[in-house]
Design an enzyme around this catalytic site. Structure first.
Site, mmCIF file in Angstrom:
data_model
loop_
_atom_site.group_PDB
_atom_site.id
_atom_site.type_symbol
_atom_site.label_atom_id
_atom_site.label_comp_id
_atom_site.label_asym_id
_atom_site.label_seq_id
_atom_site.Cartn_x
_atom_site.Cartn_y
_atom_site.Cartn_z
ATOM 1 N N ARG A 105 0.876 -1.181 0.000
ATOM 2 C CA ARG A 105 0.000 0.000 0.000
ATOM 3 C C ARG A 105 0.907 1.223 0.000
ATOM 4 N NH1 ARG A 105 -2.826 2.961 4.312
ATOM 5 N NH2 ARG A 105 -4.736 3.927 3.494
ATOM 6 N N ASN A 179 -6.707 8.099 2.280
ATOM 7 C CA ASN A 179 -6.465 7.531 3.601
ATOM 8 C C ASN A 179 -7.322 8.196 4.672
ATOM 9 O OD1 ASN A 179 -4.629 5.900 5.495
ATOM 10 N ND2 ASN A 179 -4.457 7.969 6.343
ATOM 11 N N GLU A 180 -8.161 7.406 5.333
ATOM 12 C CA GLU A 180 -8.833 7.790 6.575
ATOM 13 C C GLU A 180 -9.567 9.122 6.515
ATOM 14 O OE1 GLU A 180 -5.934 7.519 9.670
ATOM 15 O OE2 GLU A 180 -5.577 5.387 9.345
ATOM 16 N N HIS A 245 -8.749 0.097 9.723
ATOM 17 C CA HIS A 245 -7.411 0.251 10.287
ATOM 18 C C HIS A 245 -7.480 -0.093 11.771
ATOM 19 C CE1 HIS A 245 -6.174 3.213 6.858
ATOM 20 N NE2 HIS A 245 -6.559 2.038 6.421
ATOM 21 N N TYR A 247 -5.730 -0.181 15.328
ATOM 22 C CA TYR A 247 -4.743 0.208 16.326
ATOM 23 C C TYR A 247 -5.365 -0.058 17.697
ATOM 24 C CZ TYR A 247 -2.182 2.089 12.360
ATOM 25 O OH TYR A 247 -1.498 2.217 11.181
ATOM 26 N N GLU A 275 -4.444 -1.187 7.653
ATOM 27 C CA GLU A 275 -3.305 -0.781 8.478
ATOM 28 C C GLU A 275 -3.460 -1.436 9.837
ATOM 29 O OE1 GLU A 275 -2.714 3.363 9.178
ATOM 30 O OE2 GLU A 275 -2.801 3.928 7.058
ATOM 31 N N TRP A 304 1.471 -1.583 9.054
ATOM 32 C CA TRP A 304 2.000 -0.217 8.989
ATOM 33 C C TRP A 304 3.259 -0.128 9.835
ATOM 34 C CZ3 TRP A 304 0.441 4.053 6.252
ATOM 35 C CH2 TRP A 304 1.162 5.237 6.540
#
Length: 353
Positions: A105, A179-180, A245, A247, A275, A304
């Site tokens: 990516r 992105n996001e 994503h 986290y 990610e 990531w």
């Protein structure tokens, strides 16, 4: 003044080269930790009635991504922050390819915040990935965490400008629009933005498979569960997939990880973990379970990021040097060499055979 300060803070966060808002845990809706069984209006993959994509291109078939030869393709790969490290492209891609990754990516820019990626650089980047038998997922990073519709519109305009380049690589490049986009936990604005964006891209003749990040700095999987079907149906080609994503919020424990991903696949939609890391400023991440769940359920994941993280999150570097001669112990070794890691589980896309 306050708006300018907020924009400056958002730019600083993106400059950390991570996709996750440091303050995300303080703004969560009450239902972010998982989806309950009684509000899951699941659909089947057949509901999507997916037509074939452009000849020779990727296409989404229910919860699966099929390559140009009609074979299922499961991403096992790594993010690379190309736009900030243009001179490291070949070195980084050599190192990433050596891990066995089948996908990269690539971070690019539409000129809103960072120097605009030219058509020549976009094509060179895609071909550099393909020469190493890796699929390129291309995205512009300028709308990271931004709530204004204008940032999404600018990204769409950029890709319309790049339509001729994308057309050459429908079989080896996937378009992750931006992105996001949307830092807020706002599923309705997310839906309205993308249901307008995707038809415009298709109207410009873009036939590549499209990927859409979740709202809430990419971590609000509920946005896809609620409105992903509407976003998918806005695509005349029915060739859109989704990305969460993960986290310290969306990836914090087994229940949250499973419910975020199952909440999407239960709608008959295709999703990957676009990610993730092993830790972040919003909390610890259960990276082992992310990889386990994806392996057990045939879902893609992209770690990531290769190298270049700063601002206190240098620990997210997968490699200690651009060549990848040494991987980070807490993250790179797990992602690449773990039981559910890239090296043992990645399969090169059959278009390269």
């Amino acid at each position: 003044m306050r708006k300018n300060m907020i924009l400056a803070a958002l730019m600083s966060l993106c400059l950390l080269f991570t996709g996750c808002n440091n303050e995300v845990a303080d703004t969560l809706p009450s239902d972010i930790s998982g989806f309950t069984s009684d509000d899951s209006d699941s659909g089947s993959s057949s509901d999507n009635d997916t037509p074939p994509a452009a000849e020779g291109g990727f296409r989404v078939d229910g919860t699966k991504l099929l390559d140009a030869k009609g074979n299922e393709f499961i991403m096992r790969g790594i993010n690379h922050a190309h736009v900030w490290f243009k001179d490291q492209l070949d070195t980084a891609l050599d190192g990433i390819a050596a891990t066995g990754a089948n996908t990269v990516r690539i971070v690019l820019a539409d000129g809103d915040q960072w120097e605009k990626t030219t058509a020549e650089n976009l094509e060179r980047t895609i071909t550099a990935c393909n020469e190493r038998k890796m699929i390129a997922v291309v995205e512009v990073h300028d709308a990271c965490g931004m709530d204004e519709r204008s940032y999404l519109d600018n990204a769409v305009d950029y890709w319309v400008e790049m339509a001729d380049v994308l057309a050459k690589y429908a079989d080896t490049a996937i378009l992750n629009i931006t992105n996001e986009w949307i830092g807020q936990w706002d599923a309705e604005t997310w839906r309205d933005g993308y249901t307008a964006a995707i038809p415009k891209l298709r109207g410009a003749g873009i036939k590549n498979t499209i990927m859409v990040d979740a709202a809430g700095w990419g971590q609000y999987g509920e946005s896809i569960r609620k409105y992903g079907k509407e976003v998918f149906d806005s695509d005349p080609d029915k060739n859109t997939m989704f990305s969460i994503h993960m986290y310290g919020t969306a990836g914090k424990n087994e229940r949250t990880i499973a419910s975020n991903l199952k909440g999407v696949t239960d709608q008959g939609l295709c999703v990957i973990v676009g990610e993730f890391g092993f830790n972040h400023s919003d909390g610890d991440v259960d990276e082992a379970y992310i990889m386990q769940y994806c392996s057990e359920n045939g879902l893609g994941y992209l770690g990531w990021s290769w190298k270049g993280n700063g601002g206190g999150v240098e620990y997210l570097d997968i490699a200690k040097d651009w060549s990848g001669n040494e991987l980070s112990e807490d993250w790179g070794e797990i992602l690449v060499n773990g039981d559910n890691g890239i090296k043992k589980n990645s399969k090169i896309c059959t278009v390269f055979e």
